[in-house]
Design an enzyme around this catalytic site. Structure first.
Site, PDB file in Angstrom:
ATOM      1  N   SER A  79       0.828  -1.217   0.000  1.00  0.00           N
ATOM      2  CA  SER A  79       0.000   0.000   0.000  1.00  0.00           C
ATOM      3  C   SER A  79       0.858   1.262   0.000  1.00  0.00           C
ATOM      4  O   SER A  79       2.037   1.233   0.345  1.00  0.00           O
ATOM      5  CB  SER A  79      -0.913   0.025   1.218  1.00  0.00           C
TER       6      SER A  79
HETATM    7  N1  SAH Z   1      -0.972  -4.883   3.926  1.00  0.00           N
HETATM    8  C1  SAH Z   1      -0.199  -5.185   2.749  1.00  0.00           C
HETATM    9  C2  SAH Z   1      -0.922  -4.859   1.463  1.00  0.00           C
HETATM   10  C3  SAH Z   1      -1.574  -6.093   1.027  1.00  0.00           C
HETATM   11  S1  SAH Z   1      -2.333  -6.208  -0.535  1.00  0.00           S
HETATM   12  C4  SAH Z   1       1.182  -4.541   2.792  1.00  0.00           C
HETATM   13  O1  SAH Z   1       1.458  -3.781   3.720  1.00  0.00           O
HETATM   14  O2  SAH Z   1       1.985  -4.860   1.915  1.00  0.00           O
HETATM   15  C5  SAH Z   1      -3.657  -7.286  -0.024  1.00  0.00           C
HETATM   16  C6  SAH Z   1      -3.261  -8.688   0.335  1.00  0.00           C
HETATM   17  O3  SAH Z   1      -4.461  -9.356   0.725  1.00  0.00           O
HETATM   18  C7  SAH Z   1      -2.682  -9.501  -0.821  1.00  0.00           C
HETATM   19  O4  SAH Z   1      -1.431  -9.987  -0.464  1.00  0.00           O
HETATM   20  C8  SAH Z   1      -3.693 -10.635  -1.007  1.00  0.00           C
HETATM   21  O5  SAH Z   1      -3.098 -11.865  -1.375  1.00  0.00           O
HETATM   22  C9  SAH Z   1      -4.329 -10.712   0.365  1.00  0.00           C
HETATM   23  N2  SAH Z   1      -5.634 -11.362   0.388  1.00  0.00           N
HETATM   24  C10 SAH Z   1      -6.673 -11.239  -0.480  1.00  0.00           C
HETATM   25  N3  SAH Z   1      -7.687 -12.030  -0.116  1.00  0.00           N
HETATM   26  C11 SAH Z   1      -7.295 -12.674   1.023  1.00  0.00           C
HETATM   27  C12 SAH Z   1      -7.896 -13.645   1.880  1.00  0.00           C
HETATM   28  N4  SAH Z   1      -9.129 -14.126   1.659  1.00  0.00           N
HETATM   29  N5  SAH Z   1      -7.194 -14.073   2.938  1.00  0.00           N
HETATM   30  C13 SAH Z   1      -5.947 -13.623   3.205  1.00  0.00           C
HETATM   31  N6  SAH Z   1      -5.307 -12.717   2.419  1.00  0.00           N
HETATM   32  C14 SAH Z   1      -5.989 -12.252   1.352  1.00  0.00           C
END
Ligand code: SAH
Length: 232
Positions: A79
């Site tokens: 993000s």
């Molecule tokens: N907080 C992160 C940004 C993550 S992007 C950072 O600081 O880098 C969102 C993430 O959510 C992705 O890695 C994706 O794989 C995950 N995601 C999406 N659906 C999900 C689910 N059902 N359970 C766990 N993770 C999930």
């Protein structure tokens, strides 16, 4: 193979220069976050302690100081730092809070939360991202964060209730297990809205059986996807 003193000295210098560059990049980021209205000293100092560069692949590390989302492994994104700061400030994490993050991604937000609370559980559906995040958190000696490879839509019942929950991927509505695992008086922040369009970042607060909602901002996150990934 032996290595002479000059090589070792050279590597130590390179390491020291990198550490200095990371400190400068983070000092600039903190100034920019202050100018964007982030006031909490606790949040700013937690951000200052986490070099964003370490959460990016080698090819993208030189862009670490940009205030924008960037691609990470498995087609996901890290993000935008100003959004991480805004969400973290709104979450108002206290050290005794038990915190849940859905969507570990790179582990960047988890690392920041790990400086604010003694117990953070972060959930990720891609094994590759789980392994990378665990390595990065270990390198930074952040022992307060546990990364779990599971479907975040189910939450983490065995550690519930949570005082704070943050979801960093967007879905159409509040996943029921997450609402159920939110403590009374607890706060949940999540982006709500359809895939591929602007979503609303919503703050949900539990007051007994009632969930109060308010919109914090317009945002764009990758979608929440059900189940753990079978590849990667
Ligand atoms: N907080 C992160 C940004 C993550 S992007 C950072 O600081 O880098 C969102 C993430 O959510 C992705 O890695 C994706 O794989 C995950 N995601 C999406 N659906 C999900 C689910 N059902 N359970 C766990 N993770 C999930």
């Amino acid at each position: 193979m032996s290595e002479d003193g000059d090589d070792i000295g050279e590597r130590m210098n390179a390491g020291a220069r990198q550490a200095e560059a990371d400190r400068e990049a983070n000092a600039a980021l903190i100034l920019s976050l202050r100018s964007q209205g982030i006031r909490s000293h606790k949040v700013l100092s937690a951000i200052e302690r986490v070099p964003r560069r370490l959460f990016l692949s080698a090819a993208l590390q030189r862009h670490a100081a940009m205030d924008s989302a960037l691609p990470i492994e498995c087609g996901q994104t890290i993000s935008q730092p100003s959004l991480v700061a805004m969400m973290t400030e709104a979450l108002d994490v206290q050290s005794a809070h038990r915190v849940l993050e859905v969507g570990t991604g790179s582990g960047y937000q988890a690392a920041i939360l790990g400086h604010l609370s003694g117990e953070v559980h972060s959930l990720e559906r891609y094994r590759t991202l789980v392994d990378l995040a665990r390595e990065r958190l270990a390198t930074l000696k952040i022992g307060s964060v546990e990364v779990h490879h599971c479907d975040g839509l189910e939450g983490l019942a065995e550690k519930a209730p949570f005082d704070r929950i943050v979801v960093t991927a967007a879905g159409p509505d509040i996943p029921r297990p997450l609402a159920d695992q939110l403590a009374d008086g607890g706060k949940l922040i999540l982006p709500l809205g359809p895939k591929g369009t602007v979503q609303q970042l919503v703050m949900v607060e539990r007051r007994g059986a009632v969930l109060e909602r308010r919109v914090l901002a317009d945002v764009r996150f990758v979608p929440l996807v059900e189940g753990v990934a079978t590849r990667l």
